[in-house]
Scaffold this active site. Structure first.
Site, PDB file in Angstrom:
ATOM      1  N   HIS A  18      15.155 -20.763 -15.912  1.00 22.89           N
ATOM      2  CA  HIS A  18      15.481 -20.978 -14.498  1.00 22.89           C
ATOM      3  C   HIS A  18      16.786 -21.749 -14.304  1.00 22.89           C
ATOM      4  O   HIS A  18      17.438 -21.599 -13.278  1.00 22.89           O
ATOM      5  CB  HIS A  18      14.292 -21.652 -13.786  1.00 22.89           C
ATOM      6  CG  HIS A  18      13.060 -20.767 -13.763  1.00 22.89           C
ATOM      7  ND1 HIS A  18      11.786 -21.248 -13.655  1.00 22.89           N
ATOM      8  CD2 HIS A  18      12.940 -19.413 -13.864  1.00 22.89           C
ATOM      9  CE1 HIS A  18      10.927 -20.242 -13.686  1.00 22.89           C
ATOM     10  NE2 HIS A  18      11.600 -19.117 -13.808  1.00 22.89           N
ATOM     11  N   HIS A  41       9.690  -8.508 -14.001  1.00 25.83           N
ATOM     12  CA  HIS A  41       8.377  -9.041 -14.392  1.00 25.83           C
ATOM     13  C   HIS A  41       8.234 -10.383 -13.666  1.00 25.83           C
ATOM     14  O   HIS A  41       8.586 -11.429 -14.210  1.00 25.83           O
ATOM     15  CB  HIS A  41       8.293  -9.241 -15.903  1.00 25.83           C
ATOM     16  CG  HIS A  41       8.415  -7.976 -16.696  1.00 25.83           C
ATOM     17  ND1 HIS A  41       9.589  -7.286 -16.825  1.00 25.83           N
ATOM     18  CD2 HIS A  41       7.476  -7.271 -17.401  1.00 25.83           C
ATOM     19  CE1 HIS A  41       9.387  -6.206 -17.575  1.00 25.83           C
ATOM     20  NE2 HIS A  41       8.111  -6.179 -17.936  1.00 25.83           N
ATOM     21  N   SER A 101      10.315 -17.392 -10.792  1.00 27.84           N
ATOM     22  CA  SER A 101      11.678 -16.877 -10.613  1.00 27.84           C
ATOM     23  C   SER A 101      11.931 -16.248  -9.236  1.00 27.84           C
ATOM     24  O   SER A 101      13.016 -16.458  -8.671  1.00 27.84           O
ATOM     25  CB  SER A 101      12.019 -15.898 -11.745  1.00 27.84           C
ATOM     26  OG  SER A 101      10.991 -14.952 -11.935  1.00 27.84           O
ATOM     27  N   GLU A 119       5.622  -6.695 -10.015  1.00 30.55           N
ATOM     28  CA  GLU A 119       4.534  -7.303 -10.783  1.00 30.55           C
ATOM     29  C   GLU A 119       3.406  -6.282 -10.878  1.00 30.55           C
ATOM     30  O   GLU A 119       2.990  -5.723  -9.863  1.00 30.55           O
ATOM     31  CB  GLU A 119       4.062  -8.590 -10.102  1.00 30.55           C
ATOM     32  CG  GLU A 119       2.831  -9.230 -10.690  1.00 30.55           C
ATOM     33  CD  GLU A 119       2.920  -9.559 -12.177  1.00 30.55           C
ATOM     34  OE1 GLU A 119       3.911 -10.177 -12.606  1.00 30.55           O
ATOM     35  OE2 GLU A 119       1.991  -9.156 -12.923  1.00 30.55           O
ATOM     36  N   GLY A 143       8.005  -2.878 -14.090  1.00 26.41           N
ATOM     37  CA  GLY A 143       9.375  -3.376 -14.002  1.00 26.41           C
ATOM     38  C   GLY A 143      10.387  -2.456 -14.677  1.00 26.41           C
ATOM     39  O   GLY A 143      11.533  -2.339 -14.245  1.00 26.41           O
ATOM     40  N   ASP A 163      11.895 -10.355 -17.810  1.00 21.58           N
ATOM     41  CA  ASP A 163      11.134 -11.472 -18.384  1.00 21.58           C
ATOM     42  C   ASP A 163       9.699 -11.035 -18.708  1.00 21.58           C
ATOM     43  O   ASP A 163       8.744 -11.513 -18.098  1.00 21.58           O
ATOM     44  CB  ASP A 163      11.147 -12.626 -17.346  1.00 21.58           C
ATOM     45  CG  ASP A 163      10.426 -13.859 -17.833  1.00 21.58           C
ATOM     46  OD1 ASP A 163      10.322 -14.057 -19.060  1.00 21.58           O
ATOM     47  OD2 ASP A 163       9.967 -14.631 -16.964  1.00 21.58           O
TER      48      ASP A 163
HETATM   49  N1  SAM Z   1       9.571 -14.165 -14.328  1.00 20.14           N
HETATM   50  C1  SAM Z   1       8.482 -15.081 -14.016  1.00 20.14           C
HETATM   51  C2  SAM Z   1       9.070 -16.457 -13.798  1.00 20.14           C
HETATM   52  O1  SAM Z   1      10.095 -16.797 -14.434  1.00 20.14           O
HETATM   53  O2  SAM Z   1       8.534 -17.216 -12.986  1.00 20.14           O
HETATM   54  C3  SAM Z   1       7.421 -15.082 -15.087  1.00 20.14           C
HETATM   55  C4  SAM Z   1       6.915 -13.723 -15.468  1.00 20.14           C
HETATM   56  S1  SAM Z   1       5.693 -13.682 -16.711  1.00 20.14           S
HETATM   57  C5  SAM Z   1       6.518 -14.228 -18.129  1.00 20.14           C
HETATM   58  C6  SAM Z   1       5.541 -11.957 -16.997  1.00 20.14           C
HETATM   59  C7  SAM Z   1       4.783 -11.197 -15.913  1.00 20.14           C
HETATM   60  O3  SAM Z   1       4.984  -9.784 -16.118  1.00 20.14           O
HETATM   61  C8  SAM Z   1       3.266 -11.383 -15.898  1.00 20.14           C
HETATM   62  O4  SAM Z   1       2.869 -11.863 -14.645  1.00 20.14           O
HETATM   63  C9  SAM Z   1       2.677  -9.983 -16.157  1.00 20.14           C
HETATM   64  O5  SAM Z   1       1.513  -9.718 -15.413  1.00 20.14           O
HETATM   65  C10 SAM Z   1       3.815  -9.097 -15.683  1.00 20.14           C
HETATM   66  N2  SAM Z   1       3.906  -7.759 -16.294  1.00 20.14           N
HETATM   67  C11 SAM Z   1       3.497  -7.338 -17.519  1.00 20.14           C
HETATM   68  N3  SAM Z   1       3.897  -6.084 -17.743  1.00 20.14           N
HETATM   69  C12 SAM Z   1       4.586  -5.677 -16.635  1.00 20.14           C
HETATM   70  C13 SAM Z   1       5.284  -4.492 -16.285  1.00 20.14           C
HETATM   71  N4  SAM Z   1       5.349  -3.457 -17.127  1.00 20.14           N
HETATM   72  N5  SAM Z   1       5.910  -4.445 -15.094  1.00 20.14           N
HETATM   73  C14 SAM Z   1       5.862  -5.507 -14.232  1.00 20.14           C
HETATM   74  N6  SAM Z   1       5.213  -6.660 -14.511  1.00 20.14           N
HETATM   75  C15 SAM Z   1       4.588  -6.742 -15.707  1.00 20.14           C
END
Ligand code: SAM
Length: 278
Positions: A18, A41, A101, A119, A143, A163
């Protein structure tokens, strides 16, 4: 999809990611023209640090809580990041909430900018919708599909944050292909890709693949809490930035080593290097 970011919100890796996110969006905000932000993500958007998941791991105490209690003055990028997130941490001396994020990006968005957060997990998606209000266009989509559907954006400038949770064994290999394909569609866009430092081999493979694909202006920022991996544990993280805005590398060179010393006073280190320059 078992990953839930609530267990890790505000940890050292979130702070590194961040800090980069705020500096990258600040770079785009230097011009008045609109930018597009894509969060592939996105997570739940807002995390309660007093709730069971965060309390169970306590990871935020070694992340955001440590930085908040560090004596100043702090390097500009760290002070700026804290200034952006502080209103989102809840009242009191210690942080009660931590923004994800999409909320951090929304805090920097201007009326002309456009933000999309993807998401896939239904529960995280619901929470994300509630957290973002109307500031971010939230989509329950993959994503990686969004990279194909939404790039290039009509604004012709913007940042894509990638991410993933790294639950899939082929995530690093897939990422390289997706980033190269996205860059083909939108070559001038800024891309930030977060990755864990546990096992160095897949990270080296990702870097090799991106270099071999001919990408240029690739900056690698890495922060390690300890110098070497200890039994496959997360000991650091990296943010690989394609097309960083002017001045970003210098800002990170000033900020990340200081952040590493705050997060891990005895063994913390950070590096900021061009994998491929201009
Ligand atoms: N970017 C966020 C932040 O910095 O606050 C944290 C994201 S977390 C590391 C990853 C997220 O991706 C999870 O909530 C998960 O459910 C989601 N996720 C997993 N596979 C995904 C996909 N193919 N497309 C979108 N989201 C996905």
């Amino acid at each position: 999809m078992n990953y839930r970011h609530a267990f890790h919100a505000g940890n050292f890796a979130d702070v590194v990611k961040h800090v980069c996110l705020v500096a990258l969006l600040r770079g785009l905000t230097r011009k008045d023209s609109a930018w597009f932000y894509l969060d592939t993500h996105a997570g739940a958007g807002d995390y309660d640090l007093t709730a069971t998941p965060a309390q169970k791991t306590g990871e935020y105490r070694d992340g955001i809580a440590r930085l908040l209690s560090a004596p100043g003055p702090l390097p500009a990028a760290l002070a700026d990041y804290l200034g952006v997130i502080r209103p989102l941490l809840g009242d009191g001396d210690s942080p009660r909430r931590y923004p994800g994020s999409p909320l951090i990006a929304a805090a920097l968005g201007r009326p002309q900018d456009r933000l999309v957060a993807c998401e896939l997990n239904p529960l995280e998606f619901e929470a994300l919708q509630a957290a973002c209000g109307g500031a971010v266009h939230v989509q329950r989509t993959d994503g990686y599909q969004a990279l194909k559907a939404l790039l290039p954006p009509r604004e012709r400038r913007g940042l894509t944050l990638i991410d993933p949770p790294y639950e899939r064994p082929d995530e690093f290999t897939r990422l390289a292909g997706e980033l190269v394909a996205a860059h083909r569609r939108f070559a001038t866009g800024v891309y930030a890709l977060w990755y864990p430092l546990k096992d160095e081999a897949p990270v080296a493979g990702l870097k090799r693949a991106l270099k071999a694909a001919g990408l240029r202006r690739l900056l690698v920022t890495e922060l390690r809490l300890t110098p070497l991996p200890t039994g496959g544990m997360l000991h650091g993280c990296g943010v690989l930035v394609l097309n960083p805005p002017w001045g970003f590398a210098e800002q990170m060179k000033a900020a990340l080593p200081a952040l590493a010393r705050i997060l891990s006073p005895d063994t913390g280190t950070a590096t900021v290097d061009w994998l491929v320059p201009e």
